[in-house]
Structure formats: structure tokens, C-alpha cells
Scaffold this motif. Structure first.
Motif, short mmCIF file in Angstrom:
data_model
loop_
_atom_site.label_atom_id
_atom_site.label_comp_id
_atom_site.label_asym_id
_atom_site.label_seq_id
_atom_site.Cartn_x
_atom_site.Cartn_y
_atom_site.Cartn_z
N ARG A 144 0.82 -1.21 0.00
CA ARG A 144 0.00 0.00 0.00
C ARG A 144 0.86 1.27 0.00
O ARG A 144 0.50 2.27 -0.60
N GLU A 145 2.01 1.24 0.68
CA GLU A 145 2.85 2.43 0.86
C GLU A 145 4.03 2.40 -0.11
O GLU A 145 5.06 1.80 0.16
N HIS A 146 3.85 3.06 -1.25
CA HIS A 146 4.89 3.11 -2.30
C HIS A 146 5.88 4.24 -2.02
O HIS A 146 5.53 5.24 -1.41
N ASN A 147 7.11 4.08 -2.51
CA ASN A 147 8.16 5.09 -2.36
C ASN A 147 8.39 5.45 -0.89
O ASN A 147 8.64 6.60 -0.54
N TYR A 148 8.32 4.44 -0.05
CA TYR A 148 8.48 4.55 1.40
C TYR A 148 9.91 4.91 1.78
O TYR A 148 10.86 4.30 1.31
N ARG A 149 10.06 5.95 2.61
CA ARG A 149 11.38 6.33 3.15
C ARG A 149 11.18 6.75 4.60
O ARG A 149 10.36 7.62 4.89
N LEU A 150 11.96 6.15 5.48
CA LEU A 150 11.78 6.27 6.93
C LEU A 150 13.01 6.82 7.62
O LEU A 150 14.14 6.51 7.24
N TYR A 165 8.04 9.03 8.32
CA TYR A 165 8.23 8.41 7.01
C TYR A 165 7.26 9.01 6.02
O TYR A 165 6.21 9.53 6.39
N GLU A 166 7.67 8.98 4.76
CA GLU A 166 6.84 9.49 3.68
C GLU A 166 6.57 8.36 2.70
O GLU A 166 7.41 7.46 2.52
N TYR A 167 5.41 8.44 2.06
CA TYR A 167 5.02 7.39 1.12
C TYR A 167 3.88 7.88 0.24
O TYR A 167 3.22 8.88 0.56
N GLN A 168 3.69 7.17 -0.86
CA GLN A 168 2.53 7.40 -1.70
C GLN A 168 1.52 6.30 -1.38
O GLN A 168 1.85 5.11 -1.43
N TRP A 179 10.20 15.85 2.60
CA TRP A 179 11.54 15.93 3.16
C TRP A 179 12.47 14.91 2.50
O TRP A 179 13.62 15.19 2.24
N PHE A 180 11.96 13.70 2.29
CA PHE A 180 12.80 12.57 1.89
C PHE A 180 12.73 12.33 0.39
O PHE A 180 12.38 11.25 -0.08
N ASP A 235 19.74 12.05 1.86
CA ASP A 235 19.99 11.13 2.97
C ASP A 235 18.98 11.46 4.07
O ASP A 235 18.98 12.59 4.59
N VAL A 236 18.13 10.51 4.43
CA VAL A 236 17.09 10.78 5.43
C VAL A 236 17.68 11.24 6.76
O VAL A 236 17.03 11.97 7.50
N ASP A 237 18.91 10.84 7.05
CA ASP A 237 19.54 11.24 8.31
C ASP A 237 20.06 12.68 8.29
O ASP A 237 20.43 13.22 9.32
N GLU A 238 20.11 13.29 7.12
CA GLU A 238 20.63 14.66 6.99
C GLU A 238 19.53 15.71 6.93
O GLU A 238 19.81 16.90 6.99
N VAL A 239 18.28 15.29 6.81
CA VAL A 239 17.17 16.23 6.70
C VAL A 239 16.94 16.90 8.05
O VAL A 239 16.86 16.23 9.08
N LEU A 240 16.84 18.23 8.03
CA LEU A 240 16.54 18.98 9.25
C LEU A 240 15.06 18.80 9.59
O LEU A 240 14.19 19.16 8.79
#
Length: 157
Positions: A65-71, A89-92, A140-141, A146-151
């Protein structure tokens, strides 16, 4: 991830959280499920489940269900055999016309001291539609970041 065992120090708790983040970002349910005891108890929002098969089934449906998932996960607090985590996390959403969403919330984890595997996971999360009609504005992602670099801070919610 199981090689990091309680009792946790700040350093080992942070490593455990980042190991979980990296594993979840694989979106590989059988691989992710290996981080949990065979009888692990989960609450994920309003879903309650237990055991490896149920975890794999839940995660398979989630990532279908959650496409392009980044956590991203961050250590919130820790003590002995417990860790609290904040996450985003973000997703479509395939069930909502592929509109972009961000989920954010908290997890409370308890670990088996002998195996280092999680034996309890309690998750509370909220979804936010991103951009007008979920077009993803304000993500954000994005690809290449890099998810760890996002403020991440209140001003960014």
C-alpha cells in the motif's frame, strides 16, 4: 540488529535505532521480521498482532500500500532493555490515489536480553497529507537525499 543487546548505553541504543531504520527501509518483510522474537507482541495504531507470520503478513500489506516509502527513526529515550523512538516516514498511498503522505509518531520497544531481539513494539502514528491534494509538495525525503541529513523540527511540520 540482534547483536546489540541490552542493557543499552546511549551509544548502543542509537545504533539499535539506526539499525532498525536501515532494516525497515529495505521493505523486506521476512528480513525485518528477523529482528523480532517469534512471539513478539505488536500494536501498530489500531492493529494488534503477535508472532513472526503475523509481522510478515502485516508488513507485506503495508508496503504493498505504501509506495516510495522512506523512513527516519531517532532515539527518544532508553533504559535497560527499553528504547523509545520518534519516527517520520513518507510514502505514496496506493489506497488513496497515490497521494503523498507523511506519518510521524512514537514507538516503544522492549528487548529480550539474551537474544537482543525485540519482544514488544507499540507504535502510535499520525498521517499528514503532503501538499495540495497530496501532490508531495513539502516532502523531506526526496530522491537523492539522505534521510539522516534532513533537518526535522517543529518549523518543518
Amino acid at each position: 540488529m540482534a547483536d546489540i543487546r541490552p542493557p543499552f548505553t546511549e551509544e548502543t541504543a542509537r545504533k539499535k535505532v539506526k539499525a532498525a531504520q536501515h532494516m525497515w527501509n529495505t521493505q523486506d518483510p521476512p528480513r525485518v521480521a528477523q529482528a523480532y522474537t517469534p512471539t513478539c507482541i505488536w500494536r501498530n495504531r489500531t492493529s494488534f498482532l503477535s508472532g513472526t507470520d503475523a509481522i510478515i503478513e502485516f508488513l507485506s500489506a503495508k508496503w504493498a500500500r505504501e509506495h516510495n516509502y522512506r523512513l527516519r527513526k531517532e532515539l527518544f529515550a532508553f533504559w535497560a532493555d527499553r528504547i523509545a523512538v520518534q519516527f517520520w516516514y513518507e510514502y505514496q498511498d496506493a489506497e488513496d490515489g497515490m497521494r503523498w503522505k507523511r506519518c510521524y509518531g512514537l514507538e516503544d520497544w522492549t528487548f529480550d536480553r539474551e537474544t537482543g531481539k525485540m519482544c514488544k513494539r507499540m507504535m502510535s502514528g499520525n498521517d499528514l497529507l503532503l501538499g495540495p491534494d497530496g501532490n508531495g509538495e513539502g516532502r523531506w525525503f526526496v530522491d537523492g537525499v539522505d534521510v539522516d541529513e534532513v533537518l526535522i523540527g517543529q518549523e518543518h511540520w
